[in-house]
Design an enzyme around this catalytic site. Structure first.
Site, PDB file in Angstrom:
ATOM      1  N   HIS A 106       0.868  -1.181   0.000  1.00  0.00           N
ATOM      2  CA  HIS A 106       0.000   0.000   0.000  1.00  0.00           C
ATOM      3  C   HIS A 106       0.899   1.224   0.000  1.00  0.00           C
ATOM      4  CE1 HIS A 106      -2.822   2.955   1.724  1.00  0.00           C
ATOM      5  NE2 HIS A 106      -3.810   2.127   1.432  1.00  0.00           N
ATOM      6  N   ASP A 179       3.211  -4.154   8.242  1.00  0.00           N
ATOM      7  CA  ASP A 179       1.948  -3.461   8.022  1.00  0.00           C
ATOM      8  C   ASP A 179       0.833  -4.491   8.171  1.00  0.00           C
ATOM      9  OD1 ASP A 179      -0.362  -2.316   7.044  1.00  0.00           O
ATOM     10  OD2 ASP A 179       0.506  -1.606   5.166  1.00  0.00           O
ATOM     11  N   GLN A 182      -4.553  -4.881   7.140  1.00  0.00           N
ATOM     12  CA  GLN A 182      -5.557  -5.830   6.660  1.00  0.00           C
ATOM     13  C   GLN A 182      -5.586  -7.112   7.494  1.00  0.00           C
ATOM     14  OE1 GLN A 182      -7.751  -5.153   4.270  1.00  0.00           O
ATOM     15  NE2 GLN A 182      -6.831  -3.142   3.883  1.00  0.00           N
ATOM     16  N   LYS A 205     -10.280  -0.810  10.469  1.00  0.00           N
ATOM     17  CA  LYS A 205     -10.300  -2.021   9.661  1.00  0.00           C
ATOM     18  C   LYS A 205     -10.541  -3.264  10.522  1.00  0.00           C
ATOM     19  CE  LYS A 205      -7.150  -0.056   6.201  1.00  0.00           C
ATOM     20  NZ  LYS A 205      -8.091   0.112   5.082  1.00  0.00           N
ATOM     21  N   CYS A 338      -4.788   2.513  -3.619  1.00  0.00           N
ATOM     22  CA  CYS A 338      -3.549   3.027  -3.021  1.00  0.00           C
ATOM     23  C   CYS A 338      -2.397   2.048  -3.218  1.00  0.00           C
ATOM     24  CB  CYS A 338      -3.744   3.341  -1.536  1.00  0.00           C
ATOM     25  SG  CYS A 338      -4.851   4.711  -1.228  1.00  0.00           S
TER      26      CYS A 338
END
Length: 380
Positions: A106, A179, A182, A205, A338
């Site tokens: 991303h 990261d 998600q 999220k 993104c």
């Protein structure tokens, strides 16, 4: 049964990779904070301030428990993007340094590193859209100072081999940032097993409020913002700072939403990640089965995929697809998500994307297929 008030709208919401819907417990936690008396944290000795502080810090403890870490390792931020920027700001990379990212990233886990002096090295994808681990091994060098890697692609749903990536990096004396924006809503995270140096995630999220995220850090960091609450002492010409994590949280934080994040974590824990994983797999397989029956559709299905299905339809732009789906009360995402470099890798300008969570059902997929048939009729 978890109460998700949005279900009353009748909208088939399949845009969970962008943000998730909120259970009633999260909504009620925000309302309760404001209705029963709001107050600032860490600053007052009156009962409302002490109550707010206790609730705020209870969320920090809840996050620590959720990922098996210590509360002093948890920094509250606005979200994953800010968390990653803090790490970038806290390191003085030189022109000789190298940072490894992947072709899946991303923009939030790419653009901050582009602003440093370090050289970027990119782990490519194999033909099946999985990460090329052999290429990654060759990229590691004595100059590699950081590996910044997604745990789960927001475009393809690819689950990356985190443990192997982290172990190889640490064997090379290289730090790792994960990261987990998600990933954290679909899979359990155990920091004592993974042992990354940094991990970022976003509340919104994970069934929680917007404007709240966390940065897990195994290291002391230098502040990116200065002012109230992050100080230890202040004189007219110099200051000293509080210890971690307080020194990283300058100013009045997003108190109500941090407090409500705890309710989101409790909801995920109550549902259980085994149930979430089973549900994700069943929905994804059902969606692939339904959509692959249409020869006009191109599906992007890497191995080890979860909860996300990107696709294109012959003769139509993804924005047109999303517009038609909206007419059928199906909410999906369209565009580059993104992740423009990944679009270039795929050789497409954009994709349409469905993404799932625990409140979705096969009825949502069935309605999406009806919308798909209209798209094919109109454009293919």
């Amino acid at each position: 049964m978890i109460d998700f008030p949005f279900l009353k709208t009748g909208i088939h919401y399949l845009d969970n990779a962008a943000t998730t819907q909120k259970p009633a417990s999260v909504i009620n936690a925000i309302t309760e904070h404001y209705e029963n008396g709001t107050a600032n944290v860490h600053r007052g000795i009156h009962s409302l301030s002490e109550q707010a502080t206790d609730q705020y810090e209870a969320t920090r403890q809840a996050v620590a428990d959720f990922i098996n870490a210590k509360p002093e390792q948890i920094i509250f931020t606005k979200g994953t993007t800010e968390s990653i920027n803090i790490v970038a700001h806290s390191h003085d990379f030189t022109a000789e340094d190298e940072i490894i990212v992947s072709a899946l990233e991303h923009h939030s886990n790419l653009v901050p590193w582009q602003q440093t002096k370090a050289k970027l090295r990119v782990i490519p994808l194999k033909e099946d859209l999985s990460l090329d681990l052999e290429a990654y091994k060759k990229l590691l060098s004595p100059n590699t100072k950081l590996v910044a890697i997604t745990a789960m692609s927001n475009v393809l749903g690819t689950i990356t081999p985190l443990q192997e990536i982290i172990d190889l990096a640490h064997a090379n004396d290289t730090k790792v940032l994960v990261d987990a924006a998600q990933y954290a809503s679909h899979f359990a995270i155990d920091m004592q097993k993974l042992k990354p140096d940094f991990l970022a995630l976003s509340s919104h999220k994970m069934l929680g409020p917007t404007g709240v995220g966390i940065l897990y850090t195994a290291h002391d960091l230098k502040p990116m913002q200065f002012g109230g609450d992050m100080i230890l002492t202040v004189s007219q010409y110099e200051s000293t700072f509080a210890p971690m994590p307080t020194k990283m949280e300058a100013g009045t934080p997003n108190i109500a939403d941090v407090i409500a994040f705890k309710a989101a974590l409790e909801t995920l824990t109550k549902i259980g990640f085994d149930k979430i994983a089973t549900h994700d797999t069943e929905l994804l397989n059902y969606a692939i089965e339904k959509f692959s029956a249409h020869p006009e559709v191109t599906l992007y299905t890497p191995p080890n995929q979860a909860a996300v299905l990107s696709f294109n339809v012959k003769g139509s732009h993804p924005h047109d697809i999303a517009s038609v789906f909206n007419e059928f009360k199906v909410a999906i995402r369209s565009g580059q998500h993104c992740a423009e470099p990944l679009m270039n890798t795929l050789g497409v300008p954009a994709t349409a994307r469905m993404s799932f969570h625990i409140y979705n059902t096969t009825a949502d997929i069935d309605q999406a297929e009806k919308a798909l048939e209209k798209v094919i009729k109109l454009f293919s």
